[in-house]
Design a protein around this motif. Structure first.
Motif, PDB file in Angstrom:
ATOM      1  N   TRP A  63      -8.001 -24.724  36.456  1.00 10.90           N
ATOM      2  CA  TRP A  63      -6.975 -24.385  35.457  1.00 10.90           C
ATOM      3  C   TRP A  63      -5.596 -24.483  36.108  1.00 10.90           C
ATOM      4  O   TRP A  63      -4.678 -25.079  35.562  1.00 10.90           O
ATOM      5  N   ASP A  64      -5.454 -23.882  37.257  1.00 11.71           N
ATOM      6  CA  ASP A  64      -4.165 -23.823  37.948  1.00 11.71           C
ATOM      7  C   ASP A  64      -3.647 -25.217  38.305  1.00 11.71           C
ATOM      8  O   ASP A  64      -2.443 -25.414  38.420  1.00 11.71           O
ATOM      9  N   GLU A  65      -4.535 -26.186  38.462  1.00 14.83           N
ATOM     10  CA  GLU A  65      -4.111 -27.553  38.749  1.00 14.83           C
ATOM     11  C   GLU A  65      -3.503 -28.234  37.524  1.00 14.83           C
ATOM     12  O   GLU A  65      -2.618 -29.066  37.652  1.00 14.83           O
ATOM     13  N   VAL A  66      -3.981 -27.902  36.335  1.00 17.06           N
ATOM     14  CA  VAL A  66      -3.440 -28.534  35.124  1.00 17.06           C
ATOM     15  C   VAL A  66      -2.389 -27.676  34.430  1.00 17.06           C
ATOM     16  O   VAL A  66      -1.481 -28.196  33.789  1.00 17.06           O
ATOM     17  N   LEU A  67      -2.495 -26.361  34.563  1.00 13.55           N
ATOM     18  CA  LEU A  67      -1.558 -25.420  33.941  1.00 13.55           C
ATOM     19  C   LEU A  67      -1.288 -24.285  34.918  1.00 13.55           C
ATOM     20  O   LEU A  67      -1.971 -23.257  34.879  1.00 13.55           O
ATOM     21  N   PRO A  68      -0.326 -24.455  35.829  1.00 16.50           N
ATOM     22  CA  PRO A  68      -0.092 -23.421  36.838  1.00 16.50           C
ATOM     23  C   PRO A  68       0.140 -22.041  36.226  1.00 16.50           C
ATOM     24  O   PRO A  68       0.788 -21.897  35.203  1.00 16.50           O
ATOM     25  N   GLY A  69      -0.466 -21.046  36.858  1.00 19.22           N
ATOM     26  CA  GLY A  69      -0.348 -19.661  36.399  1.00 19.22           C
ATOM     27  C   GLY A  69      -1.671 -19.154  35.858  1.00 19.22           C
ATOM     28  O   GLY A  69      -2.683 -19.847  35.858  1.00 19.22           O
ATOM     29  N   THR A  70      -1.648 -17.948  35.373  1.00 21.63           N
ATOM     30  CA  THR A  70      -2.844 -17.291  34.853  1.00 21.63           C
ATOM     31  C   THR A  70      -2.928 -17.470  33.347  1.00 21.63           C
ATOM     32  O   THR A  70      -1.936 -17.240  32.649  1.00 21.63           O
ATOM     33  N   PRO A  71      -4.096 -17.870  32.818  1.00 26.69           N
ATOM     34  CA  PRO A  71      -4.215 -17.973  31.362  1.00 26.69           C
ATOM     35  C   PRO A  71      -4.071 -16.597  30.706  1.00 26.69           C
ATOM     36  O   PRO A  71      -4.522 -15.590  31.261  1.00 26.69           O
ATOM     37  N   ALA A  72      -3.456 -16.570  29.535  1.00 23.22           N
ATOM     38  CA  ALA A  72      -3.249 -15.307  28.826  1.00 23.22           C
ATOM     39  C   ALA A  72      -4.548 -14.721  28.293  1.00 23.22           C
ATOM     40  O   ALA A  72      -4.699 -13.502  28.203  1.00 23.22           O
ATOM     41  N   ARG A  73      -5.501 -15.591  27.927  1.00 25.03           N
ATOM     42  CA  ARG A  73      -6.732 -15.126  27.313  1.00 25.03           C
ATOM     43  C   ARG A  73      -7.929 -15.931  27.802  1.00 25.03           C
ATOM     44  O   ARG A  73      -7.805 -17.073  28.202  1.00 25.03           O
ATOM     45  N   GLY A  74      -9.078 -15.312  27.682  1.00 31.65           N
ATOM     46  CA  GLY A  74     -10.349 -15.986  27.931  1.00 31.65           C
ATOM     47  C   GLY A  74     -11.360 -15.489  26.924  1.00 31.65           C
ATOM     48  O   GLY A  74     -11.379 -14.295  26.608  1.00 31.65           O
ATOM     49  N   ILE A  75     -12.147 -16.386  26.394  1.00 33.28           N
ATOM     50  CA  ILE A  75     -13.208 -15.989  25.467  1.00 33.28           C
ATOM     51  C   ILE A  75     -14.503 -16.687  25.867  1.00 33.28           C
ATOM     52  O   ILE A  75     -14.487 -17.779  26.415  1.00 33.28           O
ATOM     53  N   ASN A  76     -15.614 -16.031  25.632  1.00 33.82           N
ATOM     54  CA  ASN A  76     -16.922 -16.643  25.772  1.00 33.82           C
ATOM     55  C   ASN A  76     -17.476 -16.820  24.367  1.00 33.82           C
ATOM     56  O   ASN A  76     -17.516 -15.872  23.586  1.00 33.82           O
ATOM     57  N   SER A  77     -17.880 -18.041  24.039  1.00 29.54           N
ATOM     58  CA  SER A  77     -18.319 -18.353  22.682  1.00 29.54           C
ATOM     59  C   SER A  77     -19.649 -17.700  22.314  1.00 29.54           C
ATOM     60  O   SER A  77     -19.938 -17.514  21.139  1.00 29.54           O
ATOM     61  N   HIS A  78     -20.443 -17.376  23.307  1.00 27.95           N
ATOM     62  CA  HIS A  78     -21.710 -16.684  23.077  1.00 27.95           C
ATOM     63  C   HIS A  78     -22.157 -16.059  24.385  1.00 27.95           C
ATOM     64  O   HIS A  78     -21.604 -16.341  25.433  1.00 27.95           O
ATOM     65  N   HIS A  79     -23.147 -15.193  24.304  1.00 24.85           N
ATOM     66  CA  HIS A  79     -23.617 -14.487  25.492  1.00 24.85           C
ATOM     67  C   HIS A  79     -24.963 -15.048  25.933  1.00 24.85           C
ATOM     68  O   HIS A  79     -25.903 -15.106  25.153  1.00 24.85           O
TER      69      HIS A  79
END
Length: 85
Positions: A63-79
């Motif tokens: 992620w940091d290579e394409v969008l430097p910094g920390t993503p604001a959110r993360g979701i898992n589509s299923h468990h």
């Protein structure tokens, strides 16, 4: 646990990336392999994490290579065992 194999990040649309690990999908998936998505809008979103913490850290490094910094959110589509967190 099997080795982590290749991690490929491909831009599939403007501001949207697919992160493909190993075989790159759920067909023929080996233990520990997963796939995920990145979206740039709204501070950033990671869709689906990886199997365990080391793989998820590797995903966030990608992620940091394409969008430097920390993503604001993360979701898992299923468990299930494919997604960590």
């Amino acid at each position: 646990m099997p080795d982590m194999g290749e991690l490929t990040v491909v831009e599939v649309a403007a501001g949207v990336w697919a992160a493909l690990q190993g075989s790159g999908g759920n067909v023929g998936l080996r233990i520990g392999e997963s796939n995920a998505g990145f979206v740039a809008d709204g501070g950033g979103l990671v869709i689906d994490t990886f199997w365990d913490l080391p793989r998820t850290r590797r995903l966030l490094a990608a992620w940091d290579e394409v969008l430097p910094g920390t993503p604001a959110r993360g979701i898992n589509s299923h468990h299930n065992g494919v997604y960590f967190g």
